[in-house]
Scaffold this active site. Sequence first.
Site, PDB file in Angstrom:
ATOM      1  N   GLN A   1      60.904  76.666  53.803  1.00 50.25           N
ATOM      2  CA  GLN A   1      59.728  75.822  53.975  1.00 50.25           C
ATOM      3  C   GLN A   1      58.486  76.717  54.038  1.00 50.25           C
ATOM      4  OE1 GLN A   1      62.430  75.798  55.906  1.00 50.25           O
ATOM      5  NE2 GLN A   1      63.164  73.707  56.268  1.00 50.25           N
TER       6      GLN A   1
ATOM      7  N   GLN B   1      58.183  73.765  48.803  1.00 48.54           N
ATOM      8  CA  GLN B   1      58.859  72.976  49.826  1.00 48.54           C
ATOM      9  C   GLN B   1      57.955  72.826  51.047  1.00 48.54           C
ATOM     10  OE1 GLN B   1      62.816  74.277  50.815  1.00 48.54           O
ATOM     11  NE2 GLN B   1      63.039  72.818  52.486  1.00 48.54           N
ATOM     12  N   ASP B   2      57.685  71.571  51.449  1.00 48.01           N
ATOM     13  CA  ASP B   2      56.868  71.270  52.631  1.00 48.01           C
ATOM     14  C   ASP B   2      55.438  71.790  52.488  1.00 48.01           C
ATOM     15  OD1 ASP B   2      59.305  70.377  53.454  1.00 48.01           O
ATOM     16  OD2 ASP B   2      59.355  71.460  55.331  1.00 48.01           O
TER      17      ASP B   2
ATOM     18  N   ASP C   1      59.931  67.278  49.852  1.00 49.16           N
ATOM     19  CA  ASP C   1      59.221  66.789  51.048  1.00 49.16           C
ATOM     20  C   ASP C   1      57.817  67.367  51.116  1.00 49.16           C
ATOM     21  OD1 ASP C   1      61.702  65.662  51.614  1.00 49.16           O
ATOM     22  OD2 ASP C   1      62.266  67.227  53.030  1.00 49.16           O
TER      23      ASP C   1
ATOM     24  N   ARG D   1      61.935  60.312  51.732  1.00 43.77           N
ATOM     25  CA  ARG D   1      63.181  60.437  52.483  1.00 43.77           C
ATOM     26  C   ARG D   1      62.890  60.066  53.931  1.00 43.77           C
ATOM     27  NH1 ARG D   1      66.611  65.459  52.216  1.00 43.77           N
ATOM     28  NH2 ARG D   1      64.769  66.652  52.870  1.00 43.77           N
TER      29      ARG D   1
END
Length: 364
Positions: free
Chosen positions: A180, A202-203, A224, A280
């Site tokens: 992340q 990611q993130d 995400d 999600r």
Amino acid sequence: MMLKLFFLILLLEFSSTSSRINGSNGTVMVEQAYRNWVKGFGSSKLKHYRFQKAKNKLDPCLTLKVNKNPKLGDFVSVQKAISSLPQVNTCRVVISISSGIYREKVEIPATMAYITLEGEKVDKTIIEWDDTADRMGQSGHPLGTYASATFAVDAPYFIAKNITFKNRAPKPAAGALGRQAVALRISGDAAAFVHCKFIGAQDTLYDHVGRHYFKNCYIEGSVDFIFGNGLSLYKDCHLHAIARSYGALTAQKRQSFLEDTGFSFVNCKVTGSGALFLGRAWGTFSTVVFAYTYMDKIIIPRGWSNWGDKNRETTVFYGQYKCSGPGAHSRGRVTWSRELTREEAAPFLSLNFIDAGQWLHNLR
């Protein structure tokens, strides 16, 4: 007392309905629970009761200039300009940032309210770093997702315009652990981002807590890449996926029926690569709505993921309203997401969704 009683009644009704989804009338019961929830969420008397009334200050008392050339500005780094302010800041400070790549990790503490950052040009005013969650911090322990942010805001009433926030960490392989890499974390209430870019994988954007407004922004990532438990309105934004295989646009973390949080995307567009979930269910009551949004073919027909917990299918609120594009078709969507009616969508479309009348003013 009446307010708490009303919410208790709604919660009990929702819980009762959710636990009785077997049988031919189960769908009708869930439909009724959704209608009751939306009705309560959109009530002007009940909405956002956990947030304090926002009292913004927009008239500047001080203007500072950041420039890579020390002869042309007051400071050569963004963090130095912020650190020059009183520990408890009580008036609007505008920090003008000249074009350049500012390779630094920046944090605005909770006591430094009313800061505005204005970049010269969004594509040329860049704040970047490359921390990841698994990188060791000064304590000898991994930083974690929270501390991986290139730019972190804990203060209320923050404003950013025409700036790119970037995490340069390499794009991780699917399923990689500890990769992340947050470009920006916003944990302060009543924050606005206008014509900004958030670049990562990611993130990317940690929409942590508080009421937030994103207008004409570009957000890029893979898994995400918009996540957290904020109450946020994304208006006219471009959401671009760079997933190699699969990915997810949102991971909203609303944990309780009584929490006033959720993400609303209005008049946005979704493009990019890979196979992408719209969201999600990070939180049991995860809440995300897309309205008037163009969705490219990268959107997985199912649309949404339950985070591996089927129980969340009866508590999340995932909806679309008048979206377009090859990825927007409701056919194939999971049965626990919704094509919203006008009445159901209405609370998510207005600036009132984030109590904008209290603190946005001329930023609208």
